[in-house]
Design a protein around this motif. Structure first.
Motif, PDB file in Angstrom:
ATOM      1  N   ALA A  82       0.832  -1.210   0.000  1.00  0.00           N
ATOM      2  CA  ALA A  82       0.000   0.000   0.000  1.00  0.00           C
ATOM      3  C   ALA A  82       0.863   1.255   0.000  1.00  0.00           C
ATOM      4  N   ARG A  83       1.963   1.260   0.775  1.00  0.00           N
ATOM      5  CA  ARG A  83       2.843   2.438   0.803  1.00  0.00           C
ATOM      6  C   ARG A  83       3.483   2.674  -0.561  1.00  0.00           C
ATOM      7  N   LEU A  84       3.887   1.589  -1.233  1.00  0.00           N
ATOM      8  CA  LEU A  84       4.473   1.730  -2.564  1.00  0.00           C
ATOM      9  C   LEU A  84       3.451   2.277  -3.556  1.00  0.00           C
ATOM     10  N   VAL A  85       2.226   1.758  -3.509  1.00  0.00           N
ATOM     11  CA  VAL A  85       1.169   2.209  -4.411  1.00  0.00           C
ATOM     12  C   VAL A  85       0.910   3.705  -4.213  1.00  0.00           C
ATOM     13  N   GLU A  86       0.891   4.161  -2.973  1.00  0.00           N
ATOM     14  CA  GLU A  86       0.654   5.577  -2.700  1.00  0.00           C
ATOM     15  C   GLU A  86       1.828   6.434  -3.167  1.00  0.00           C
ATOM     16  N   LYS A  87       3.022   5.919  -3.022  1.00  0.00           N
ATOM     17  CA  LYS A  87       4.193   6.672  -3.491  1.00  0.00           C
ATOM     18  C   LYS A  87       4.143   6.845  -5.004  1.00  0.00           C
ATOM     19  N   LEU A  88       3.799   5.789  -5.716  1.00  0.00           N
ATOM     20  CA  LEU A  88       3.715   5.875  -7.175  1.00  0.00           C
ATOM     21  C   LEU A  88       2.636   6.863  -7.601  1.00  0.00           C
ATOM     22  N   LYS A  89       1.545   6.887  -6.865  1.00  0.00           N
ATOM     23  CA  LYS A  89       0.461   7.815  -7.203  1.00  0.00           C
ATOM     24  C   LYS A  89       0.883   9.265  -6.987  1.00  0.00           C
ATOM     25  N   LYS A  90       1.491   9.551  -5.851  1.00  0.00           N
ATOM     26  CA  LYS A  90       1.776  10.937  -5.490  1.00  0.00           C
ATOM     27  C   LYS A  90       3.066  11.459  -6.110  1.00  0.00           C
ATOM     28  N   GLU A  91       4.099  10.626  -6.171  1.00  0.00           N
ATOM     29  CA  GLU A  91       5.401  11.111  -6.630  1.00  0.00           C
ATOM     30  C   GLU A  91       5.666  10.814  -8.100  1.00  0.00           C
ATOM     31  N   TRP A  92       5.103   9.717  -8.614  1.00  0.00           N
ATOM     32  CA  TRP A  92       5.342   9.349 -10.010  1.00  0.00           C
ATOM     33  C   TRP A  92       4.148   9.651 -10.910  1.00  0.00           C
ATOM     34  N   ASN A  93       3.032  10.068 -10.332  1.00  0.00           N
ATOM     35  CA  ASN A  93       1.792  10.271 -11.104  1.00  0.00           C
ATOM     36  C   ASN A  93       1.347   8.998 -11.816  1.00  0.00           C
ATOM     37  N   ILE A  94       1.516   7.885 -11.143  1.00  0.00           N
ATOM     38  CA  ILE A  94       1.140   6.579 -11.701  1.00  0.00           C
ATOM     39  C   ILE A  94       0.137   5.913 -10.763  1.00  0.00           C
ATOM     40  N   LEU A  95      -0.984   5.477 -11.315  1.00  0.00           N
ATOM     41  CA  LEU A  95      -1.965   4.706 -10.555  1.00  0.00           C
ATOM     42  C   LEU A  95      -1.701   3.217 -10.740  1.00  0.00           C
ATOM     43  N   CYS A  96      -2.009   2.449  -9.720  1.00  0.00           N
ATOM     44  CA  CYS A  96      -1.800   1.001  -9.771  1.00  0.00           C
ATOM     45  C   CYS A  96      -3.134   0.273  -9.682  1.00  0.00           C
TER      46      CYS A  96
END
Length: 867
Positions: free
Chosen positions: A174-188
């Motif tokens: 979950a922490r990785l998914v949130e990081k990708l969303k907020k910092e990489w602009n990528i949804l999982c």
């Protein structure tokens, strides 16, 4: 389909004016929680006060699937329908909106990512390639086969993602998914697999009632016995028992198939006598009939039922029955003398034998189909060039895949058959899952009444058991609760789900689970793979489940013309609309697509086409006005399918300074990554700026030109791709290419790129990393002027209406090349459009400007459903 924030109005058509019409919906009122089965009455509004313009409305604030029906008078239903509301997705720290048409998704096989603390380095490849969505195959504990879609435990994270000294949990994911969303602009997003579970699932051993086994589904007993017979036959073939009969272990030609057919048809099937499971014990019934005549009550039977065989619910040999009352009705002796009774019994015997023969003949037809399907499977797996070429029949690679689990000691078949009637063993003979070509997706092929297993029509997944939910949670409480927990875990972490094997998943199950997921994550993005063979049937699933995007495969196209047709079909509205009205009827339309250049189920395009086709086909796909997608491996030119079952190597990491031939790392020069990054960026730009009209032009047999047009400012982007479905090294391609005309003003060349060969070293499959072809790259130039192009020359000209255009001549445009133009209206056309808008503004301020800023400010706020 519609979006959040709309006002949906229901208005009466002319035929319904003045009638007592009511509209009911399960869309919840403001303070209510959605309940699929609770319908409320909408109130009519009458602005004019004279019933001339009555309407009722829904302010759409929830995504998902909602139902409505229209009634007349005392709740007499006269029509119904579904409303599918798309979710709104957000990325970044500021939660900027990610429109569905801007999605660029990439699939990763989760098991190939290694320990969780290494994922970022491998997922960075997607980030550097321009993707804004990552689709993970299931992250749960895998079954014995190691297939990505055969899950042993739906609730536990795959232990492969941990290290000996560090255990990872769902919280870490979950922490990785949130990081990708907020910092990489990528949804999982990830898959949910409801239709089957791994055959070695520990919970299935404790709860075998969750499967279709021959205890709770006794209609499968004949198919189970056939499956065991084929298993024993396969072992004999592997041992060479039939070598002298023309059937060796290594089946290599049609003669071997002929011998196989003969042995199955003349020896295996007759020995099984499967027809007996559907037949009567004639002697027993005749004796019961005789006793009824001699000792039973002498009264007439008023039954008008036809005489037919009643199937034995336990499926015992000759265990079927007939209705004795009906039999006595149909056969009445002339008198009470013994000879008259015996004469009548003889007639009954003849009739019963006729009924048995009918079932014998029916089984004969099933056997013919079963033999054909068996030989078709053997031919595909061992003979044809496009099959897996399994080689000799062995214990590991049997003649055919087993249709049922068998966890006991292998005994001779005649000793195994009695186990069907031993409950403590029969409950563990569970039906495997799979799919049936051309079958009705709304029919459960494992339910009573289906002969799919008996006819060997199932394309079977021998590692997975088909799950038996029943119609409601009370029918199988453990299974419903288990899968609901699985859904809750998924929805708490991921922003979307992909419904795996959606066409075989019972709709009522998917409805229940998606309702659960949306309660946790209201803006849930739902993707599905559907192989129904019917657009009408696709829409049944889309409307009932609220599917946001259906997966469409570019690899299904056999040539460039068909690939262009797919873009035209799934990729936007036709070019030609001058302006869009702010209020428009809500009408049925084709489901939104997630159009993929390759899925993880497809063969590599390099195998099916050529290495040079990767770039142009990816460009064609990205020019469709819908979500686009790909699978990890396509962009760096992996020349084989990355198997969801057998692949155990890991994906490469991203390193901008790596050398080209290093298998464990990638950079912008690897494969077509640089080109994919550029076209993904363009895809997002076109989707965000309302370039939603599409035109497809087949320039010649290999060249496809696709126009994305914005009707608000009449700007266009034209992408020209020269596909390479045939290998240019071994196939003829024309050198004299036709020219094409582009009307308007070419502002720039967005990019021009071609696939280039740096060296010609043979490909070597790396032991540890999933490596691609290192010697191919993309030569790309971006944002250049027309005069600086290396691919084309252009002449400015005009037609007989004094409209300016460019004649584009291709001078250096080999297979595997693309060129993309940005085009605006020529000055004269711009002046004309401005004049038209000036006159149209009196009807609506919507027409006052064609600028992007004004277009966003004037986006439609409502749609109307007209009955």
């Amino acid at each position: 389909m519609m979006g959040l924030g709309y006002e949906l109005q229901f208005r009466l058509g002319p035929s319904l004016q003045g009638k007592d019409i009511h509209v009911h919906t399960n869309y919840p009122a403001d303070a209510e929680v959605f309940d699929r089965h609770h319908f409320r009455l909408l109130e009519w509004q009458d602005p004019a006060g004279d019933d001339s313009d009555r309407y009722c409305k829904i302010d759409v604030q929830l995504s998902g699937s909602f139902q409505f029906y229209v009634s007349h008078g005392n709740n007499h239903k006269i029509g119904m329908g579904f409303i599918v509301v798309d979710p709104i997705l957000h990325v970044g720290h500021n939660n900027q909106v990610l429109p569905l048409d801007c999605i660029c998704a990439q699939t990763f096989l989760s098991k190939c990512l290694g320990p969780l603390d290494e994922w970022e380095d491998r997922l960075n490849v997607a980030r550097q390639s321009g993707y804004n969505m990552i689709h993970f195959t299931p992250l749960q504990t895998l079954g014995q086969s190691r297939s990505c879609y055969s899950l042993a435990d739906q609730l536990e994270l795959n232990p492969d993602f941990s290290r000996p000294n560090k255990t990872h949990t769902w919280s870490d994911v979950a922490r990785l998914v949130e990081k990708l969303k907020k910092e990489w602009n990528i949804l999982c997003i990830t898959d949910v697999v409801y239709n089957h579970t791994a055959a070695n699932s520990y919970w299935l051993k404790k709860h075998p009632e969750c499967s279709y086994n021959i205890l709770n589904s006794p209609h499968l007993k004949p198919a189970w016995l056939l499956d065991r017979a084929l298993y024993h036959f396969s072992r004999d073939v592997a041992r060479g028992t039939y070598q002298n009969r023309g059937l060796p272990a290594n089946i290599e030609n049609g003669n071997h198939l002929d011998a196989l057919r003969t042995i199955i048809w003349e020896e295996i099937y007759p020995a099984l006598r499967l027809w007996e499971f559907y037949q009567l014990n004639v002697n027993k019934i005749v004796n019961e009939f005789r006793d009824a005549l001699q000792y039973g009550e002498k009264k007439k039977c008023d039954s008008k039922q036809p005489l037919k065989i009643i199937q034995d619910p336990e499926f015992k040999r000759h265990g079927c029955a007939v209705n004795m009352s009906v039999l006595l009705k149909h056969f009445v002796p002339r008198g009470d003398r013994p000879d008259e009774i015996e004469e009548c019994c003889s007639l009954v015997r003849k009739k019963l034998e006729e009924l048995n023969m009918e079932h014998h003949q029916e089984m004969h037809w099933h056997q013919e189909q079963a033999v054909n399907c068996t030989l078709g499977t053997v031919s595909y797996e061992r003979l044809v060039d496009y099959g897996p070429k399994l080689g000799p029949v062995t214990e590991k690679n049997p003649l055919v895949t087993r249709y049922f689990t068998y966890e006991f000691e292998v005994l001779p078949l005649e000793q195994e058959e009695p186990m069907m009637y031993q409950p403590e063993k029969a409950v563990y003979f569970m039906a495997h899952n799979g799919w049936v070509m051309g079958d009705d997706p709304l029919r459960n092929f494992a339910d009573p009444g289906s002969n799919v297993y008996l006819r060997r029509e199932l394309i079977c997944w021998g590692d997975s058991v088909k799950l038996r939910y029943g119609k409601k949670p009370e029918d199988c409480p453990y299974l419903w609760a288990h899968m609901q927990k699985y859904t809750e875990i998924t929805a708490k972490i991921f922003y979307g789900v992909r419904l795996d094997n959606c066409h075989s998943t019972p709709i009522r199950i998917a409805e229940h689970m998606l309702d659960t997921a949306r309660r946790i994550r209201p803006n849930l993005y739902v993707v599905a793979e559907l192989f129904t063979g019917s657009e009408e049937m696709d829409n049944v699933f889309v409307t009932k489940l609220g599917i946001s995007s259906l997966i469409r495969e570019a690899m299904s196209a056999k040539d460039s013309h068909e690939e262009g047709r797919l873009v035209y079909r799934f990729g936007g509205l036709p070019v030609g609309s001058f302006a869009q009205q702010p209020v428009k009827p809500l009408i049925p339309k084709i489901a939104h697509a997630l159009f993929m250049d390759v899925t993880h189920d497809n063969e590599s395009s390099i195998q099916c086409r050529s290495v040079y086709d990767a770039l142009p086909s990816a460009t064609i796909v990205s020019m469709a006005c819908c979500a686009s997608g790909s699978t990890m491996g396509y962009d760096y030119l992996v020349p084989h399918q990355i198997s969801v079952v057998s692949e155990e190597r890991r994906y490469p990491k991203y390193n901008p300074n790596t050398i080209p031939k290093y298998a464990g790392e990638l950079n912008q020069e690897s494969g077509i990554i640089a080109g994919k990054n550029a076209i993904n960026k363009l895809h997002r730009e076109l989707g965000a700026n309302a370039f939603y009209q599409v035109y497809v032009d087949q320039v010649d047999e290999d060249i496809v030109a696709i126009t994305r047009h914005c009707p608000n400012n009449h700007n266009s982007v034209v992408a020209v791709s020269r596909t390479a479905f045939r290998d240019p090294a071994t196939s003829f391609y024309k050198s004299d290419l036709p020219s094409m005309c582009i009307p308007g003003q070419i502002e720039e060349i967005v990019m021009e790129a071609k696939t280039a060969l740096r060296a010609a070293d043979p490909y070597k499959k790396d032991t540890y990393s999933i490596n691609g072809l290192p010697d191919y790259t993309v030569q790309i130039r971006e944002h250049i002027q027309l005069k600086d192009s290396n691919f084309v020359k252009a002449d400015r000209t005009s037609n007989d209406r004094n409209e300016f255009m460019y004649e584009i001549k291709f001078e250096n445009f080999p297979p595997g090349s693309i060129i993309i133009f940005r085009v605006s209206l020529d000055p004269k056309a711009q002046e004309t459009v401005g004049l038209l808008r000036h006159h149209l503004i009196q009807f609506s301020p919507h027409y006052k400007s064609g600028s992007i800023a004004d277009m966003k400010a004037q986006s439609p706020l409502s749609k109307i459903f007209r009955q």
